[in-house]
Design an enzyme around this catalytic site. Structure first.
Site, PDB file in Angstrom:
ATOM      1  N   GLU A   1      82.473  27.876  60.110  1.00 12.96           N
ATOM      2  CA  GLU A   1      83.484  28.761  60.707  1.00 12.96           C
ATOM      3  C   GLU A   1      82.915  29.647  61.813  1.00 12.96           C
ATOM      4  OE1 GLU A   1      87.105  29.152  60.029  1.00 12.96           O
ATOM      5  OE2 GLU A   1      86.518  29.957  61.967  1.00 12.96           O
TER       6      GLU A   1
ATOM      7  N   LYS B   1      81.204  25.146  72.445  1.00 17.08           N
ATOM      8  CA  LYS B   1      82.276  25.638  71.564  1.00 17.08           C
ATOM      9  C   LYS B   1      83.564  24.854  71.784  1.00 17.08           C
ATOM     10  CE  LYS B   1      80.221  30.251  71.193  1.00 17.08           C
ATOM     11  NZ  LYS B   1      80.136  31.565  71.864  1.00 17.08           N
TER      12      LYS B   1
HETATM   13  N1  HSE Z   1      76.104  34.355  73.618  1.00 12.46           N
HETATM   14  C1  HSE Z   1      77.325  34.246  72.881  1.00 12.46           C
HETATM   15  C2  HSE Z   1      78.406  35.083  73.585  1.00 12.46           C
HETATM   16  C3  HSE Z   1      77.110  34.714  71.467  1.00 12.46           C
HETATM   17  O1  HSE Z   1      78.091  35.814  74.537  1.00 12.46           O
HETATM   18  O2  HSE Z   1      79.563  34.985  73.247  1.00 12.46           O
HETATM   19  C4  HSE Z   1      78.078  34.163  70.477  1.00 12.46           C
HETATM   20  O3  HSE Z   1      78.044  32.763  70.388  1.00 12.46           O
END
Ligand code: HSE
Length: 398
Positions: A123, A199
Site C-alpha cells: 500500500e 508509481k
Molecule cells: N521522493 C518521493 C516524493 C518520496 O517526493 O514524493 C515518496 O515516494
C-alpha cells in the site's frame, strides 16, 4: 503474531513506533496481538528501545519459523528483492513501502505469495499514506478505469507550488527544498519524473491487471519549467502540475508523466505543496479522488502497518491481487489526442500559425517578444512533427 522490520530508517522506524505504541488498537483490528520480534539494520542505535530486537543478520529472521510477516522498508532493489522473495518462499507474508521493488518485481512476488498461500502487500509504495492500492484492488473492480491522474511526487509538487506562489526559478526553489529536507541531495529521480513513472506504472499494472514496465512510461520532468511558463499559466487561471497519468482509450493503454496545465475544474488543481493526490475515473463511477500525505515517516508507516494488519487478519490465506507477469504493450502515443500551450519567438508567429492549429493566443506585457498560444486538439504525433519545424521556447500539455 511475530513480525520483522527490515531497515530502521525513516519509514521502518515509523512502522516500529506505530506497531509498539498502538499495539492495543492494532490487536483489536487484527484479531490478535502483533509483536515486533526483530528489526534488521546494519547500524547500532544505542539507548533506543529498538536495541532489544535489533539484529544485523537477515538469516536470523528468515530462518525463524515464528516470524509470519516480513516488512521491508530499506528501499532500493537489492537486497530488498532477495530478502522479500526469500521470506515469501519460506511461507511468510511480505509487506513493503518500496516502489522500485514493486514496479520491477511486484507481479513475480504476488505470484510467489499466491503459491505459498501468503500475501505480498505494498500500500505504501504509491502515495505514501494515501489508500490507493487497496481501493484499486478491492473497491474499483467493476469499472473500466478510463483514466488515472495523479500528483505522485511531493518534491516536485512542492517546487512547482513555491515557483508559482513566489515567482522564483527552478534552481533556487530546488536549493531551498534541499536545505529544508524536502528534496534529496540527489534529486534526479524526483525532478526528472522517474519516481512518478514507477508509481504510475504500479497503478497502471493494477488497473489493467498486467505488467506495465516503468521504462515504457513516457516521462518528462519539471527541470525545464520556468517562471515565464508559470506567469502565462497564472494569467489564464491555470496551474502547472507534474501529472502521472494512465489511460484506457477503447482498450488501448497509455501511460505518461509530464507537466500539464490544469484548471480549477480538475480537483488536482487544489493539491499544493508536498501533498499527493490520485484521481481515478471509472466508466460507471465517474471521478473519485484520494488525497493525503505522499511521504514522511508516520503517514507512510501507517499504510505499511495497514498491510501488516491485513496480512495477519488473512493468515493462512493469500490476498489476491490481479497483476500478471504478462507484459502490457502500451499503444503508440503518436495517435493520442493532445492539446499544447506553446511559446515561440514573435518573429516565428507566421510559421507557427502555418505549422500548428492555433487556438487561443495569450499575451503577457512582460514578454512582448513572444507569441504564445494554445493549440486546438491535435495528436502527440502531429505536434512532435510540427515542433521540428521551428524553435519552440516551451511546450506544455494542456
Ligand atoms: N521522493 C518521493 C516524493 C518520496 O517526493 O514524493 C515518496 O515516494
Amino acid at each position: 503474531m511475530k513480525v520483522a522490520i527490515l531497515g530502521f530508517g525513516t519509514v521502518g522506524s515509523g512502522v516500529y513506533k506505530i506497531l509498539t505504541e498502538s499495539a492495543d488498537l492494532i490487536e483489536k483490528k487484527a484479531g490478535e496481538r502483533i509483536e515486533v520480534k526483530y528489526v534488521l539494520d546494519l547500524r547500532e542505535f544505542p539507548g533506543n528501545p529498538v536495541e532489544e530486537v535489533l539484529v544485523h543478520d537477515y538469516n536470523v529472521i528468515v530462518n525463524d519459523p515464528e516470524v509470519a510477516v516480513v516488512v521491508e522498508t530499506m528501499g532500493g532493489l537489492e537486497p530488498a528483492y532477495s530478502f522479500e522473495k526469500e521470506a515469501l518462499l519460506k511461507g511468510k507474508s511480505a509487506c513493503t513501502s518500496n516502489k522500485e521493488l514493486v514496479a520491477k518485481h511486484g507481479a513475480e512476488l504476488i505470484e510467489i505469495a499466491k503459491q505459498k498461500k501468503v500475501s505480498f502487500l505494498f500500500e505504501a509504495s504509491v502515495g505514501g499514506g494515501i489508500p490507493i492500492i487497496r481501493p484499486l484492488n478491492s473497491s474499483l473492480t467493476c469499472d473500466v478505469l478510463e483514466q488515472i491522474q495523479g500528483i505522485l511526487n511531493g518534491t516536485t509538487n512542492y517546487i512547482l507550488t513555491k515557483m508559482s506562489k513566489e515567482g522564483l526559478n527552478f534552481d533556487d526553489v530546488l536549493k531551498d527544498a534541499q536545505d529544508k529536507g524536502f528534496a534529496e541531495r540527489n534529486p534526479a529521480a524526483d525532478i526528472e519524473g522517474y519516481d512518478a513513472a514507477r508509481k504510475i506504472a504500479i497503478l497502471a499494472s493494477l488497473a489493467y491487471g498486467k505488467q506495465v514496465d516503468f521504462e515504457d512510461v513516457y516521462t518528462e520532468g519539471i527541470t525545464k519549467i520556468t517562471p515565464e511558463d508559470i506567469a502565462y499559466a497564472k494569467a489564464e487561471g491555470l496551474k502547472i502540475k507534474l501529472i502521472g497519468q494512465c489511460l484506457d482509450v477503447e482498450g488501448k493503454h497509455y501511460a505518461s508523466v509530464a507537466p500539464r496545465l490544469i484548471d480549477d475544474s480538475n480537483p488536482l488543481f487544489a493539491v499544493d505543496g508536498v501533498f499527493n493526490a490520485i484521481k481515478v475515473r471509472g466508466n460507471y463511477l465517474g471521478d473519485t479522488m484520494f488525497y493525503g500525505k505522499g511521504a514522511g515517516s508516520l503517514p507512510t508507516a501507517s499504510a505499511v502497518v495497514s498491510d501488516v494488519i491485513d496480512a495477519v487478519k488473512n493468515n493462512g490465506r493469500h490476498i489476491p491481487i490481479l497483476w500478471s507477469e504478462k507484459k502490457l504493450e502500451l499503444a503508440d502515443r503518436k495517435h493520442l489526442a493532445a492539446r499544447f500551450f506553446v511559446r515561440v519567438n514573435k518573429a516565428d508567429e507566421e510559421l507557427a500559425r502555418k505549422t500548428f492549429k492555433v487556438d487561443k493566443v495569450v499575451a503577457l506585457d512582460s514578454l512582448p517578444n513572444e507569441f504564445a498560444f494554445f493549440t486546438k486538439q491535435t495528436t502527440e504525433g502531429e505536434f512532435a512533427d510540427g515542433r521540428q519545424k521551428l524553435n519552440v521556447i516551451s511546450a506544455i500539455r494542456a
